[in-house]
Design an enzyme around this catalytic site. Structure first.
Site, PDB file in Angstrom:
ATOM      1  N   CYS A 120       0.135  -1.285  -0.292  1.00 21.67           N
ATOM      2  CA  CYS A 120       0.113   0.167  -0.243  1.00 21.67           C
ATOM      3  C   CYS A 120       0.898   1.179   0.092  1.00 21.67           C
ATOM      4  O   CYS A 120      -0.174   2.238   0.010  1.00 21.67           O
ATOM      5  CB  CYS A 120      -0.803   0.136   0.892  1.00 21.67           C
ATOM      6  SG  CYS A 120      -2.432  -0.890   1.024  1.00 21.67           S
ATOM      7  N   HIS A 262      -2.324   6.933   3.004  1.00 18.45           N
ATOM      8  CA  HIS A 262      -3.235   5.833   2.192  1.00 18.45           C
ATOM      9  C   HIS A 262      -4.762   6.021   2.787  1.00 18.45           C
ATOM     10  O   HIS A 262      -4.705   5.805   4.359  1.00 18.45           O
ATOM     11  CB  HIS A 262      -2.249   4.941   2.229  1.00 18.45           C
ATOM     12  CG  HIS A 262      -2.755   3.615   2.335  1.00 18.45           C
ATOM     13  ND1 HIS A 262      -3.701   3.376   1.101  1.00 18.45           N
ATOM     14  CD2 HIS A 262      -2.851   2.227   3.315  1.00 18.45           C
ATOM     15  CE1 HIS A 262      -3.504   1.935   1.852  1.00 18.45           C
ATOM     16  NE2 HIS A 262      -3.879   1.240   2.386  1.00 18.45           N
ATOM     17  N   ASN A 292     -10.442   0.603   0.552  1.00 16.37           N
ATOM     18  CA  ASN A 292      -8.932   0.706   0.535  1.00 16.37           C
ATOM     19  C   ASN A 292      -8.698  -0.002  -0.963  1.00 16.37           C
ATOM     20  O   ASN A 292      -8.870  -1.449  -0.568  1.00 16.37           O
ATOM     21  CB  ASN A 292      -8.298  -0.898   1.585  1.00 16.37           C
ATOM     22  CG  ASN A 292      -6.470  -0.683   1.879  1.00 16.37           C
ATOM     23  OD1 ASN A 292      -6.097  -0.550   0.808  1.00 16.37           O
ATOM     24  ND2 ASN A 292      -6.077  -0.831   3.158  1.00 16.37           N
TER      25      ASN A 292
END
Ligand code: UT7
Length: 353
Positions: A120, A262, A292
């Site tokens: 990520c 993020h 996500n």
């Protein structure tokens, strides 16, 4: 990474194009609650997520990356770049990399093309790689795409992970410019701690598991995460990395107009903003509508914010990310005046000419 020098003022990377793209299939919390032991209330309360998009069967990461990349090139008004970088945890295949395929499909055959694997944190690592290539004079223009299809690696019956992740792609075009112009990508802080390898993992499919004799358990092909521990690391690592970047840039928290972390979990994002002393209205988040999306999450949040005009040219924007590895990274940039930006939630409704 300890105290890198300031970016060279004569060859800074400048963001000049931006786009996001989401596959058309919307998966609501209610849909997941219909087949998993969970509820809309639990998901919203614990993560802030309301829905996410899933790739259609047969749709791969490169398909999403090409759509985002095409729109970013159009946003920048350019048809050629020297380098294509794809940040992803879900490449089309383990060999070859996804970026050359994406470059070819975008008519960029001949450009250097490679993948970045930092889970990520991939987009921020990709941004640093692109900025470095431009600063070193290796490239004049770079297309950087963050793209992931977590729906292809998450066990659909794993209620903890199946509710968090969504698929998507976001892309930016960077060109050579000056450190003091809008769009300039500034100081970076990057780091890793491989001792945390087991906190976020797909066990099989690489050289480690392949060397094990005997059949591979099906769950070893699925994404596994120790959520509670990851949650704590995400908050502390993103906060520390963001602070380190501010120190390198000789900036104060008050100088930051927007923070774009993020998009892991709304509770994580709020904790990071609060720990840094940033008021909640400076936090940019689209986790409610996309979940996500891994390496796509920061560019998708940027594209959403730009389409909704919640970020203005000249504003100081702080990006911060955390992911498997463990990896983390942050970056400062001054928001550019973009000529064109499409709403990532609407692009799939239209057929491209
Ligand atoms: O992108 C890379 C970085 N990733 C992240 O940053 C993710 C970080 N972690 C998280 O976002 C959160 O830890 C989760 C969303 C994964 C989990 O939330 P949590 O508040 O940490 O829940 P938990 O794991 O502590 O579980 C609490 C309870 C448990 O039940 P018991 O043991 O208290 O009876 C779980 O079994 O909630 C249960 N649970 C669920 N209940 C309903 C776990 N998942 C679900 C679910 N629906 N989907």
């Amino acid at each position: 990474m300890s105290a890198p020098p300031s970016p060279p003022r004569d060859r800074a990377a400048v963001l000049c194009g931006l786009a996001g793209w989401l596959p058309s299939r919307v998966v609501t919390n209610q849909e997941l609650a219909g087949r998993l032991d969970t509820s809309d209330t639990w998901i919203r309360t614990r993560t802030g997520i309301g829905r996410r998009h899933f790739a259609e069967p047969g749709q791969a990461t490169s398909d999403l990356a090409v759509e985002a990349g095409r729109r970013a090139l159009r946003s920048a008004g350019v048809e050629e770049v020297d380098v294509v970088i794809v940040a992803t945890t879900t490449p089309d295949r383990s060999c070859p990399a996804t970026a050359p395929l994406v470059a070819d499909r975008l008519g960029l055959t001949g450009a250097a093309a490679f993948d970045v694997g930092a889970v990520c944190t991939g987009f921020v690592y990709g941004l640093a790689s692109a900025a470095g290539l431009i600063a070193a004079g290796v490239a004049e223009r770079v297309l950087l795409i963050g793209a992931d299809t977590y729906s292809t690696i998450v066990d659909p019956d794993d209620r903890t992970n199946a509710i968090i992740f969504g698929d998507g792609a976001g892309a930016v075009v960077l060109r050579v410019g000056h450190a003091d112009e809008p769009g300039a990508v500034g100081h970076f802080d990057l780091g890793s701690d491989g001792a945390g390898e087991e906190l976020i993992m797909v066990a099989a499919g690489g050289s480690r598991q392949r060397s094990t004799p005997g059949p591979v358990a099906p769950q070893d092909h699925h994404f596994a995460m120790r959520g509670k521990e990851v949650f704590r690391h995400a908050v502390t690592r993103m906060t520390a990395s963001a602070r380190a970047t501010l120190t390198l840039a000789d900036c104060k928290v008050d100088d930051i107009d927007r923070i774009v972390p993020h998009q892991a979990n709304l509770r994580i994002l709020r904790s990071v903003a609060e720990d840094l002393g940033l008021p909640p209205e400076r936090l940019v988040t689209n986790v409610e509508s996309v979940g996500n999306t891994g390496a796509a999450s920061i560019p998708l949040a940027l594209a959403d914010a730009a389409a909704q005009h919640t970020v203005q040219a000249g504003e100081h924007v702080l990006l911060t990310a955390f992911g498997g590895g463990l990896t983390w990274g942050s970056c400062l940039l001054t928001w550019p005046a973009l000529a064109r930006i499409d709403d990532p939630h609407k692009t799939w409704e239209r057929q491209e000419p």
